[in-house]
Design a protein around this motif. Structure first.
Motif, short mmCIF file in Angstrom:
data_model
loop_
_atom_site.label_atom_id
_atom_site.label_comp_id
_atom_site.label_asym_id
_atom_site.label_seq_id
_atom_site.Cartn_x
_atom_site.Cartn_y
_atom_site.Cartn_z
N PRO A 231 58.70 25.91 140.88
CA PRO A 231 59.34 26.88 141.14
C PRO A 231 60.28 27.88 140.70
CG PRO A 231 59.76 26.13 143.52
CD PRO A 231 59.31 25.01 142.35
N ASN A 232 61.41 27.05 140.20
CA ASN A 232 61.99 27.72 139.60
C ASN A 232 62.26 28.02 138.07
OD1 ASN A 232 62.85 29.41 141.90
ND2 ASN A 232 63.63 28.02 143.03
N LEU A 233 61.96 27.08 137.72
CA LEU A 233 61.99 26.12 136.43
C LEU A 233 61.81 27.69 134.90
CD1 LEU A 233 61.49 23.96 133.86
CD2 LEU A 233 59.42 23.74 133.84
N ARG A 234 62.15 27.08 134.29
CA ARG A 234 63.08 28.33 133.37
C ARG A 234 62.73 28.69 131.99
NH1 ARG A 234 63.85 33.86 135.73
NH2 ARG A 234 65.26 33.38 137.83
N ALA A 235 62.45 27.11 131.59
CA ALA A 235 62.60 26.16 130.88
C ALA A 235 61.61 25.13 129.78
CB ALA A 235 63.39 27.18 129.46
N VAL A 236 61.41 24.78 129.07
CA VAL A 236 60.84 23.68 128.91
C VAL A 236 60.69 22.97 127.42
CG1 VAL A 236 58.96 22.15 128.29
CG2 VAL A 236 58.61 23.93 130.66
N VAL A 237 61.83 22.21 127.15
CA VAL A 237 62.49 21.81 126.17
C VAL A 237 61.84 20.56 125.36
CG1 VAL A 237 64.32 20.81 124.89
CG2 VAL A 237 64.68 23.00 126.98
N ASN A 238 61.08 20.82 124.83
CA ASN A 238 59.92 19.75 124.52
C ASN A 238 60.18 18.56 122.98
OD1 ASN A 238 57.53 18.16 124.20
ND2 ASN A 238 56.90 18.99 122.74
N PHE A 239 60.57 17.33 123.12
CA PHE A 239 61.44 16.40 121.84
C PHE A 239 59.42 16.37 120.95
CE2 PHE A 239 60.94 12.68 119.61
CZ PHE A 239 62.64 12.40 118.87
N GLY A 240 59.81 16.43 120.15
CA GLY A 240 58.01 16.87 119.26
C GLY A 240 57.70 18.32 119.04
N VAL A 241 56.52 18.68 117.49
CA VAL A 241 56.01 19.33 117.59
C VAL A 241 55.02 19.43 118.32
CG1 VAL A 241 54.40 18.16 115.72
CG2 VAL A 241 55.00 20.78 114.89
N GLY A 242 54.06 19.39 118.67
CA GLY A 242 52.88 19.15 120.01
C GLY A 242 53.53 19.33 121.09
N PRO B 98 60.22 22.20 114.95
CA PRO B 98 59.18 22.17 114.07
C PRO B 98 60.12 22.25 112.69
CG PRO B 98 60.11 24.28 115.24
CD PRO B 98 60.54 23.43 115.61
N ASP B 99 59.30 21.76 111.73
CA ASP B 99 59.67 21.93 110.47
C ASP B 99 60.28 20.38 110.19
OD1 ASP B 99 59.06 24.54 109.29
OD2 ASP B 99 60.48 24.75 110.64
N VAL B 100 61.71 20.46 111.26
CA VAL B 100 62.16 19.53 110.58
C VAL B 100 61.63 17.73 110.44
CG1 VAL B 100 64.19 20.40 111.75
CG2 VAL B 100 62.52 18.45 113.43
#
Length: 325
Positions: A76-87, A107-109
């Motif tokens: 409920p207090n989530l502020r960000a999802v940091v995703n490894f990968g472009v998908g 992206p891009d890398v």
């Protein structure tokens, strides 16, 4: 839209790791942010989230796992999802937007290496390279004679489904093969001379090889359906380096088994790491274990961007590469 992400207190930030990550990412988020790994076992996970779900403000994950609808609701207090990968199709972006949760990707890398994988599949599929390798290893060259003739890779009509970052790099590489390139995206892409097709089916009707480079997610699920595969026809080839969900996998397998499609080169599947059993014995199909970005250099760059996104979110409240405004 929900509230804008706030700057987080680096001394009290609580980070959740969802699924396995590259060792350098796992080690860094554990050392610098005290990240806790979400349990894999369903019963253990449910209890963990009931007790601890409200403490986490950032989740670090990968395109394979993501933060789906139910998991996001349990945070409920989530502020960000940091995703490894472009998908990021495994993350509930609609809910994230509604709640003001930032979602990032890398992206891009990875454009060059994924494009290189598409070209490797292209050449292998048409020239039968890996099938010829198996022919030699089985001793068939000695016992059966010359390997059957393959298909010329140069000068083909190639359609690219999704002329985004990766699709454009694939197209540039195919220019070196003197290919006639067409494409379909949601809208025509400015600044390109490639022929635009108004639909995936129209694209398939006008090409000999269809390369799928579209983003995953609900909006592109089964974009390549049975009708598109039929339009490609018994002399056509399909290559997918995007997401397994973009192609109707059952229709693809059926077309390959019945000879209504000449061949396929696949780096992605619907239920990875499971691959349809019927494909394993086909010499006109090249199967890769989702290695599109799988080089030391690209994975290191992806790890760097993942960690940079996390650091930026914690220190400034904004991401370097968010997937939505």
């Amino acid at each position: 839209m929900g509230p804008k992400p706030r700057v987080l207190d680096m001394n009290s930030i609580s980070v959740l790791q969802v699924g396995p990550l590259m060792p350098v990412v796992q080690e860094t988020i554990a050392r610098d942010y005290g990240a806790v790994r979400l349990p894999d076992a369903p019963e253990e996970r449910a209890g963990f989230l009931a007790r601890e779900g409200g403490t986490f403000e950032v989740a670090v994950t990968s395109g394979r796992f993501g933060v789906g609808t139910e998991l996001m609701r349990a945070l409920p207090n989530l502020r960000a999802v940091v995703n490894f990968g472009v998908g990021y199709d495994t993350t509930d972006v609609a809910q994230a937007v509604e709640r003001g949760i930032t979602v990032t990707n890398t992206p891009d890398v990875l454009n060059d290496c994924v494009a290189d994988t598409a070209i490797a599949l292209y050449v292998d599929l048409l020239r039968g390279t890996s099938a010829a390798d198996r022919y030699v290893r089985r001793g068939d060259w000695l016992s059966k004679g010359n390997f059957p003739l393959a298909t010329k890779a140069s000068g083909r009509k190639v359609g690219i489904l999704g002329l985004g970052r990766i699709g454009k790099v694939i197209a540039r590489r195919l220019e070196g093969f003197d290919c006639e390139i067409s494409y379909h995206s949601r809208n025509p892409v400015a600044g390109t001379s490639y022929r635009y097709a108004a639909s995936p089916r129209e694209l398939a009707e006008g090409c000999e090889v269809l390369i799928v480079a579209a983003a995953g997610g609900a909006g592109s699920a089964r974009l390549v359906d049975a009708g598109v595969i039929e339009a490609l026809g018994p002399r056509g080839y399909l290559i997918n380096i995007a997401r397994g969900s973009v192609v109707d996998q059952d229709a693809l397998v059926d077309a390959l088994l019945s000879g209504r499609l000449a061949g396929a080169g696949l780096d992605v599947f619907v239920d990875e790491p499971k691959v349809p059993e019927d494909l394993l014995a086909l010499d006109n199909v090249v199967l890769l274990p989702h290695v599109g970005s799988g080089t030391h250099e690209t994975r290191a760059a992806m790890a760097d961007l993942t960690l940079a996104n996390l650091r930026s979110i914690v220190e400034t409240g904004s991401a370097l590469s968010p997937v939505h405004p």
